[in-house]
Structure formats: C-alpha cells, structure tokens
Design a protein around this motif. Sequence first.
Motif, short mmCIF file in Angstrom:
data_model
loop_
_atom_site.label_atom_id
_atom_site.label_comp_id
_atom_site.label_asym_id
_atom_site.label_seq_id
_atom_site.Cartn_x
_atom_site.Cartn_y
_atom_site.Cartn_z
N ASP A 192 0.85 -1.17 0.00
CA ASP A 192 0.00 0.00 0.00
C ASP A 192 0.90 1.24 0.00
N ASN A 193 0.29 2.39 -0.12
CA ASN A 193 1.07 3.61 -0.18
C ASN A 193 1.02 4.39 1.13
N GLY A 194 0.72 3.74 2.22
CA GLY A 194 0.62 4.40 3.51
C GLY A 194 1.90 5.05 3.96
N ARG A 195 3.03 4.38 3.77
CA ARG A 195 4.31 4.93 4.18
C ARG A 195 4.64 6.19 3.39
N ILE A 196 4.40 6.16 2.09
CA ILE A 196 4.68 7.32 1.25
C ILE A 196 3.76 8.48 1.63
N GLU A 197 2.50 8.19 1.90
CA GLU A 197 1.56 9.23 2.32
C GLU A 197 2.02 9.86 3.63
N GLY A 198 2.55 9.07 4.55
CA GLY A 198 3.07 9.59 5.80
C GLY A 198 4.27 10.49 5.59
N ILE A 199 5.17 10.08 4.71
CA ILE A 199 6.35 10.90 4.40
C ILE A 199 5.92 12.21 3.78
N ASN A 200 4.97 12.17 2.83
CA ASN A 200 4.48 13.40 2.21
C ASN A 200 3.85 14.32 3.24
N ASN A 201 3.10 13.77 4.18
CA ASN A 201 2.48 14.58 5.21
C ASN A 201 3.54 15.24 6.09
N LYS A 202 4.58 14.50 6.49
CA LYS A 202 5.64 15.07 7.31
C LYS A 202 6.36 16.20 6.57
N ILE A 203 6.59 16.01 5.26
CA ILE A 203 7.25 17.05 4.46
C ILE A 203 6.38 18.30 4.40
N LYS A 204 5.07 18.13 4.28
CA LYS A 204 4.17 19.28 4.27
C LYS A 204 4.19 20.01 5.60
N VAL A 205 4.27 19.27 6.71
CA VAL A 205 4.34 19.90 8.03
C VAL A 205 5.65 20.67 8.16
N ILE A 206 6.76 20.06 7.73
CA ILE A 206 8.05 20.74 7.76
C ILE A 206 7.99 22.00 6.90
N ASN A 207 7.31 21.91 5.78
CA ASN A 207 7.18 23.06 4.88
C ASN A 207 6.43 24.21 5.57
N ARG A 208 5.37 23.90 6.30
CA ARG A 208 4.62 24.94 7.01
C ARG A 208 5.45 25.55 8.13
N VAL A 209 6.13 24.68 8.89
CA VAL A 209 6.93 25.16 10.01
C VAL A 209 8.16 25.91 9.52
N ALA A 210 8.74 25.47 8.43
CA ALA A 210 10.00 26.00 7.93
C ALA A 210 9.79 27.09 6.89
N TYR A 211 8.75 27.86 7.03
CA TYR A 211 8.46 28.90 6.04
C TYR A 211 9.59 29.91 5.95
N GLY A 212 10.32 30.14 7.03
CA GLY A 212 11.33 31.18 7.05
C GLY A 212 12.70 30.78 6.52
N TYR A 213 12.86 29.58 6.02
CA TYR A 213 14.17 29.19 5.49
C TYR A 213 14.54 30.08 4.33
N ARG A 214 15.74 30.61 4.37
CA ARG A 214 16.21 31.48 3.28
C ARG A 214 16.82 30.67 2.15
N ASN A 215 17.21 29.46 2.45
CA ASN A 215 17.98 28.67 1.51
C ASN A 215 17.29 27.32 1.32
N PHE A 216 17.14 26.89 0.07
CA PHE A 216 16.51 25.60 -0.21
C PHE A 216 17.33 24.46 0.37
N ASN A 217 18.65 24.58 0.38
CA ASN A 217 19.50 23.51 0.93
C ASN A 217 19.23 23.28 2.41
N HIS A 218 18.93 24.34 3.15
CA HIS A 218 18.59 24.18 4.57
C HIS A 218 17.29 23.40 4.72
N TYR A 219 16.33 23.72 3.87
CA TYR A 219 15.04 23.02 3.88
C TYR A 219 15.23 21.54 3.54
N LYS A 220 16.00 21.28 2.50
CA LYS A 220 16.27 19.91 2.08
C LYS A 220 17.01 19.14 3.17
N ASN A 221 17.98 19.79 3.81
CA ASN A 221 18.73 19.13 4.88
C ASN A 221 17.84 18.82 6.07
#
Length: 77
Positions: free
Chosen positions: A20-49
């Motif tokens: 099933d795709n449950g694990r991938i859906e969980g990873i996508n959800n965590k990335i979206k949460v990080i994206n909301r919390v990490a709105y202030g990152y000035r550098n894409f590399n920091h976000y990726k890291n």
Amino acid sequence: MNTLRKHLPYIINSFNYKYDNGRIEGINNKIKVINRVAYGYRNFNHYKNQILLHFNLKAIGKGTKQSNQNKSCPKAA
C-alpha cells in the motif's frame, strides 16, 4: 453500484497484494508539516537538509556514484 463495478478490480487487488502507499503518504504529510513550520528558510538547501535529517536519509552527492562503483566492481588481475 456503478462506482463499485468501476473500481472492483482495484478493490480486489488491494486484498490480493500486501502493498500500500501508507508509508509514502506519511512521508508526504511530514514534508508538508516541515514546509509549514520552515516557512522562514532562506535557503533551499537548509530546507532539504531538514527533511533528510528528519527521515535519517543521506544526500546523494556528485562523488557518490564513483565511490560506489569502485567498491562494487572487482579489479582485473
């Protein structure tokens, strides 16, 4: 009933296979949460890291392929 008939092969496949795709859906959800919390990152590399750090992943660098190829290929005598 029409919807059930339309999706019946896919429903049967969900019972036949354990994947099933449950694990991938969980990873996508965590990335979206990080994206909301990490709105202030000035550098894409920091976000990726931050994402790589959260999931304990290793970044793929330019020299990674060469070092892996050297280890896996035996040298001729």
